[in-house]
Design a protein around this motif. Structure first.
Motif, PDB file in Angstrom:
ATOM      1  N   LYS A  41       0.660  -1.117  -0.093  1.00 49.56           N
ATOM      2  CA  LYS A  41      -0.015   0.029   0.082  1.00 49.56           C
ATOM      3  C   LYS A  41       0.888   1.192  -0.043  1.00 49.56           C
ATOM      4  CE  LYS A  41      -2.073  -0.913   3.676  1.00 49.56           C
ATOM      5  NZ  LYS A  41      -1.275  -2.126   4.231  1.00 49.56           N
ATOM      6  N   THR A  42       2.072   1.308   0.849  1.00 47.98           N
ATOM      7  CA  THR A  42       2.631   2.245   1.033  1.00 47.98           C
ATOM      8  C   THR A  42       3.677   2.734  -0.073  1.00 47.98           C
ATOM      9  OG1 THR A  42       2.549   2.673   3.500  1.00 47.98           O
ATOM     10  CG2 THR A  42       4.550   3.624   2.384  1.00 47.98           C
ATOM     11  N   THR A  43       3.964   1.564  -0.578  1.00 48.86           N
ATOM     12  CA  THR A  43       5.040   1.454  -1.845  1.00 48.86           C
ATOM     13  C   THR A  43       4.040   1.970  -2.975  1.00 48.86           C
ATOM     14  OG1 THR A  43       6.218  -0.508  -1.183  1.00 48.86           O
ATOM     15  CG2 THR A  43       6.180  -0.157  -3.556  1.00 48.86           C
ATOM     16  N   LEU A  44       2.894   1.864  -3.071  1.00 48.56           N
ATOM     17  CA  LEU A  44       1.860   2.481  -4.216  1.00 48.56           C
ATOM     18  C   LEU A  44       1.777   3.783  -4.158  1.00 48.56           C
ATOM     19  CD1 LEU A  44       0.314   2.232  -6.732  1.00 48.56           C
ATOM     20  CD2 LEU A  44      -1.632   1.786  -5.222  1.00 48.56           C
ATOM     21  N   LEU A  45       1.692   4.352  -2.847  1.00 46.16           N
ATOM     22  CA  LEU A  45       1.576   5.796  -2.689  1.00 46.16           C
ATOM     23  C   LEU A  45       3.073   6.421  -2.925  1.00 46.16           C
ATOM     24  CD1 LEU A  45      -0.389   6.568   0.450  1.00 46.16           C
ATOM     25  CD2 LEU A  45      -1.151   6.562  -1.746  1.00 46.16           C
ATOM     26  N   ASN A  46       4.005   5.870  -2.518  1.00 43.84           N
ATOM     27  CA  ASN A  46       5.271   6.477  -2.833  1.00 43.84           C
ATOM     28  C   ASN A  46       5.832   6.570  -4.422  1.00 43.84           C
ATOM     29  OD1 ASN A  46       5.751   6.834  -0.002  1.00 43.84           O
ATOM     30  ND2 ASN A  46       7.039   4.807   0.205  1.00 43.84           N
ATOM     31  N   ILE A  47       5.231   5.670  -5.109  1.00 43.90           N
ATOM     32  CA  ILE A  47       5.438   5.580  -6.685  1.00 43.90           C
ATOM     33  C   ILE A  47       4.471   6.787  -7.116  1.00 43.90           C
ATOM     34  CG2 ILE A  47       4.679   4.548  -8.730  1.00 43.90           C
ATOM     35  CD1 ILE A  47       5.662   1.811  -7.168  1.00 43.90           C
ATOM     36  N   ILE A  48       3.407   7.113  -6.547  1.00 46.86           N
ATOM     37  CA  ILE A  48       2.403   7.900  -6.952  1.00 46.86           C
ATOM     38  C   ILE A  48       2.996   9.415  -6.684  1.00 46.86           C
ATOM     39  CG2 ILE A  48       0.185   9.057  -7.034  1.00 46.86           C
ATOM     40  CD1 ILE A  48      -1.014   6.109  -6.577  1.00 46.86           C
ATOM     41  N   GLY A  49       3.454   9.442  -5.596  1.00 46.60           N
ATOM     42  CA  GLY A  49       4.175  10.662  -4.905  1.00 46.60           C
ATOM     43  C   GLY A  49       5.514  10.989  -5.362  1.00 46.60           C
ATOM     44  N   MET A  50       6.140  10.067  -6.364  1.00 51.86           N
ATOM     45  CA  MET A  50       7.635  10.119  -7.002  1.00 51.86           C
ATOM     46  C   MET A  50       8.543  10.203  -5.741  1.00 51.86           C
ATOM     47  SD  MET A  50       7.902   9.968 -10.258  1.00 51.86           S
ATOM     48  CE  MET A  50       9.325  10.937 -10.322  1.00 51.86           C
ATOM     49  N   LEU A  51       8.342   9.363  -4.716  1.00 51.01           N
ATOM     50  CA  LEU A  51       9.198   9.294  -3.692  1.00 51.01           C
ATOM     51  C   LEU A  51      10.020   8.039  -4.014  1.00 51.01           C
ATOM     52  CD1 LEU A  51       7.141   9.786  -0.670  1.00 51.01           C
ATOM     53  CD2 LEU A  51       8.728  11.522  -1.640  1.00 51.01           C
ATOM     54  N   THR A  52       9.656   7.218  -4.854  1.00 49.98           N
ATOM     55  CA  THR A  52      10.354   5.948  -5.405  1.00 49.98           C
ATOM     56  C   THR A  52       9.799   5.821  -6.703  1.00 49.98           C
ATOM     57  OG1 THR A  52      11.074   3.799  -4.928  1.00 49.98           O
ATOM     58  CG2 THR A  52       8.786   4.196  -4.513  1.00 49.98           C
ATOM     59  N   LYS A  53      10.647   4.969  -7.595  1.00 46.73           N
ATOM     60  CA  LYS A  53      10.060   4.771  -8.875  1.00 46.73           C
ATOM     61  C   LYS A  53       9.999   3.099  -9.125  1.00 46.73           C
ATOM     62  CE  LYS A  53      12.183   8.319 -11.654  1.00 46.73           C
ATOM     63  NZ  LYS A  53      12.911   8.618 -13.064  1.00 46.73           N
ATOM     64  N   PRO A  54       9.050   2.847 -10.035  1.00 37.70           N
ATOM     65  CA  PRO A  54       8.617   1.544 -10.238  1.00 37.70           C
ATOM     66  C   PRO A  54       9.644   0.844 -10.937  1.00 37.70           C
ATOM     67  CG  PRO A  54       7.515   2.872 -11.868  1.00 37.70           C
ATOM     68  CD  PRO A  54       8.025   3.772 -10.649  1.00 37.70           C
ATOM     69  N   ASP A  55       9.881  -0.638 -10.692  1.00 40.24           N
ATOM     70  CA  ASP A  55      10.800  -1.311 -11.796  1.00 40.24           C
ATOM     71  C   ASP A  55      10.388  -1.171 -13.114  1.00 40.24           C
ATOM     72  OD1 ASP A  55      12.038  -1.945  -9.317  1.00 40.24           O
ATOM     73  OD2 ASP A  55      10.963  -3.682  -9.175  1.00 40.24           O
ATOM     74  N   LYS A  56       9.033  -1.228 -13.521  1.00 37.70           N
ATOM     75  CA  LYS A  56       8.470  -0.984 -14.786  1.00 37.70           C
ATOM     76  C   LYS A  56       7.034  -0.613 -14.643  1.00 37.70           C
ATOM     77  CE  LYS A  56       6.398  -5.501 -15.538  1.00 37.70           C
ATOM     78  NZ  LYS A  56       6.135  -6.626 -16.467  1.00 37.70           N
ATOM     79  N   GLY A  57       6.473  -0.085 -15.684  1.00 44.81           N
ATOM     80  CA  GLY A  57       5.086   0.452 -15.948  1.00 44.81           C
ATOM     81  C   GLY A  57       5.335   1.875 -16.016  1.00 44.81           C
ATOM     82  N   GLU A  58       3.819   2.388 -16.105  1.00 41.76           N
ATOM     83  CA  GLU A  58       3.762   3.830 -16.198  1.00 41.76           C
ATOM     84  C   GLU A  58       2.778   4.432 -15.244  1.00 41.76           C
ATOM     85  OE1 GLU A  58       4.142   4.043 -21.027  1.00 41.76           O
ATOM     86  OE2 GLU A  58       2.443   3.108 -20.244  1.00 41.76           O
TER      87      GLU A  58
END
Length: 222
Positions: A41-58
């Motif tokens: 859950k938090t990982t998803l929020l962090n990706i949306i918030g650009m605190l971390t980047k996904p390995d793949k996807g847009e």
């Protein structure tokens, strides 16, 4: 306003956390994301918030793929387009409540007129959230519920398009948690700011317009 396509994210210690995850959310919508601890859950929020980047996807935000932003553009996106609320209020103890609320504006190099307008907006939000009398107090002089409401006002001060709230009632007692949930819903409706909440609270999740659950790295309707 937000479209996530085939996002995956892994960590060495935890393995695959998000597995080709997809999500679409409309402007002004409120969404609760639930799931067990460690589900991503938090990982998803962090990706949306650009605190971390996904390995793949847009991740498309208002039509632009934010995963391709450089460091400066990502910082601008976080500061101007996103408001963050965390389980702990993270207020700076040496600043007053009002100074903490105004802190995000320091990076914007606002004009004097803009700063005056922002101050009036801050006062208005503090009044709406019931903390106007705490303007000149320090974080150590207010309750946990009051500090969390100050965090909410700080998240809104830049008039962001999206609020990301990670367990915003998790550290509060039941009365303050209910008050915080009510204020989140009211401001979402009044200001039209899109809201994504990660929570273990059924009470908070039930107040959102839409509810989804992460299970084994996949997001589905709850």
């Amino acid at each position: 306003m937000l479209k996530i396509r085939n996002i995956s994210k892994s960590y060495i210690q935890r393995g695959l956390v998000l597995d080709n995850l997809n999500l679409e959310i409309k402007e002004s919508c409120s969404l609760a994301i639930t799931g067990p601890s460690g589900s991503g859950k938090t990982t998803l929020l962090n990706i949306i918030g650009m605190l971390t980047k996904p390995d793949k996807g847009e991740v498309f935000f208002n039509g632009h793929d934010i995963t391709k932003l450089d460091a400066d553009s990502a910082a601008f996106y976080r500061n101007r387009k996103i408001g963050f609320i965390f389980q702990d209020h993270l207020l700076l103890p040496h600043l007053t409540i009002f100074e903490n609320i105004m802190l995000p504006l320091l990076a914007n190099k606002e004009s004097r007129k803009s700063s005056e307008d922002a101050s009036k907006y801050a006062i208005s939000l503090m009044d709406k959230t019931g903390i106007i009398d705490l303007k000149n107090k320090f974080p150590g002089q207010v309750s946990g519920g009051e500090a969390q409401r100050a965090t909410l006002v700080r998240a809104l001060i830049n008039k962001p398009d999206l609020i990301l709230a990670d367990e915003p009632t998790g550290s509060l007692d039941s009365d303050n948690a209910e008050l915080m949930a009510t204020i989140l819903v009211e401001l979402n409706k009044e200001l039209g700011t899109t809201l994504i909440v990660v929570t273990h609270s059924d009470s908070l999740a039930s107040k959102m317009q839409k509810r989804m659950q992460i299970d084994k790295g996949v997001l589905k309707l709850a």
